[in-house]
Design a protein around this motif. Structure first.
Motif, PDB file in Angstrom:
ATOM      1  N   GLU A   4      -5.468   1.652  -0.950  1.00  0.00           N
ATOM      2  CA  GLU A   4      -5.501   1.792  -2.408  1.00  0.00           C
ATOM      3  C   GLU A   4      -6.793   2.454  -2.890  1.00  0.00           C
ATOM      4  O   GLU A   4      -6.854   2.951  -4.006  1.00  0.00           O
ATOM      5  CB  GLU A   4      -5.329   0.432  -3.096  1.00  0.00           C
ATOM      6  N   ARG A   5      -7.808   2.460  -2.052  1.00  0.00           N
ATOM      7  CA  ARG A   5      -9.070   3.104  -2.432  1.00  0.00           C
ATOM      8  C   ARG A   5      -8.967   4.634  -2.406  1.00  0.00           C
ATOM      9  O   ARG A   5      -9.779   5.317  -3.015  1.00  0.00           O
ATOM     10  CB  ARG A   5     -10.202   2.648  -1.503  1.00  0.00           C
ATOM     11  N   CYS A   6      -7.974   5.162  -1.675  1.00  0.00           N
ATOM     12  CA  CYS A   6      -7.734   6.616  -1.683  1.00  0.00           C
ATOM     13  C   CYS A   6      -7.065   6.963  -3.006  1.00  0.00           C
ATOM     14  O   CYS A   6      -6.177   6.236  -3.459  1.00  0.00           O
ATOM     15  CB  CYS A   6      -6.810   7.016  -0.535  1.00  0.00           C
ATOM     16  N   LYS A   7      -7.496   8.062  -3.608  1.00  0.00           N
ATOM     17  CA  LYS A   7      -6.891   8.403  -4.893  1.00  0.00           C
ATOM     18  C   LYS A   7      -7.068   9.882  -5.193  1.00  0.00           C
ATOM     19  O   LYS A   7      -8.004  10.531  -4.716  1.00  0.00           O
ATOM     20  CB  LYS A   7      -7.491   7.577  -6.015  1.00  0.00           C
ATOM     21  N   TYR A  81      -0.079  12.521   0.898  1.00  0.00           N
ATOM     22  CA  TYR A  81      -0.394  13.250  -0.337  1.00  0.00           C
ATOM     23  C   TYR A  81      -0.143  14.729  -0.087  1.00  0.00           C
ATOM     24  O   TYR A  81      -0.532  15.250   0.955  1.00  0.00           O
ATOM     25  CB  TYR A  81      -1.858  13.064  -0.729  1.00  0.00           C
ATOM     26  N   LEU A  90      -8.413  14.868  -3.317  1.00  0.00           N
ATOM     27  CA  LEU A  90      -8.076  13.574  -2.732  1.00  0.00           C
ATOM     28  C   LEU A  90      -9.354  12.928  -2.244  1.00  0.00           C
ATOM     29  O   LEU A  90     -10.018  13.445  -1.333  1.00  0.00           O
ATOM     30  CB  LEU A  90      -7.080  13.729  -1.580  1.00  0.00           C
TER      31      LEU A  90
END
Length: 137
Positions: A4-7, A81, A90
């Protein structure tokens, strides 16, 4: 070290009939100071890049031309992604395995990194990565 820390970070875009401009400022648009910049290009069709994690390094990946996919993995969950806009980046924090594939012809992947190159920061063996992230829980 959740996935969830990837965004996706929406970067500033200045639209102009003469051409658009996007800029990135350390610790403002991204959560780290930029210490290294590099780019991947001329990736042959069907090839993959990445295949590692970083112990301390944070990165922002941007498709400045063309497109490619990034698969991020926290040792428990994977997420894909598709990057194809030069004003999207990203964000990949520490201890996330990453693999890049599906490169379009002429694609360029720009990488902003939070530190200088350090081979000791890499985890290049997936089983070793799994041992590391699963002992942290």
């Amino acid at each position: 070290m959740s996935i969830e820390r990837c965004k996706i970070i929406n970067l500033p875009k200045i639209s102009d009939p003469r051409g658009n401009l996007t800029f990135i400022e350390s610790n403002k648009h991204i959560p780290f100071e930029i210490k290294r910049v590099y780019y991947l290009y001329d990736v042959p069709g069907g090839e993959t890049r990445g295949g590692h994690a970083h112990k301390n390094l944070q990165q922002l990946l941007i498709a400045v031309s063309g497109s490619f996919d990034v698969v991020v993995d926290d040792g428990y969950e994977k997420r894909r992604y598709h990057l194809n806009r030069s004003y999207y980046g990203l964000y990949i924090p520490t201890m996330i395995w990453r693999e890049m594939d599906n490169f379009s012809s002429g694609s360029v992947c720009l990488v902003l990194a939070s530190d200088f190159y350090n081979e000791d920061d890499y985890i290049r063996d997936y089983d070793e990565f799994l041992k590391e992230v699963r002992k942290e829980k």
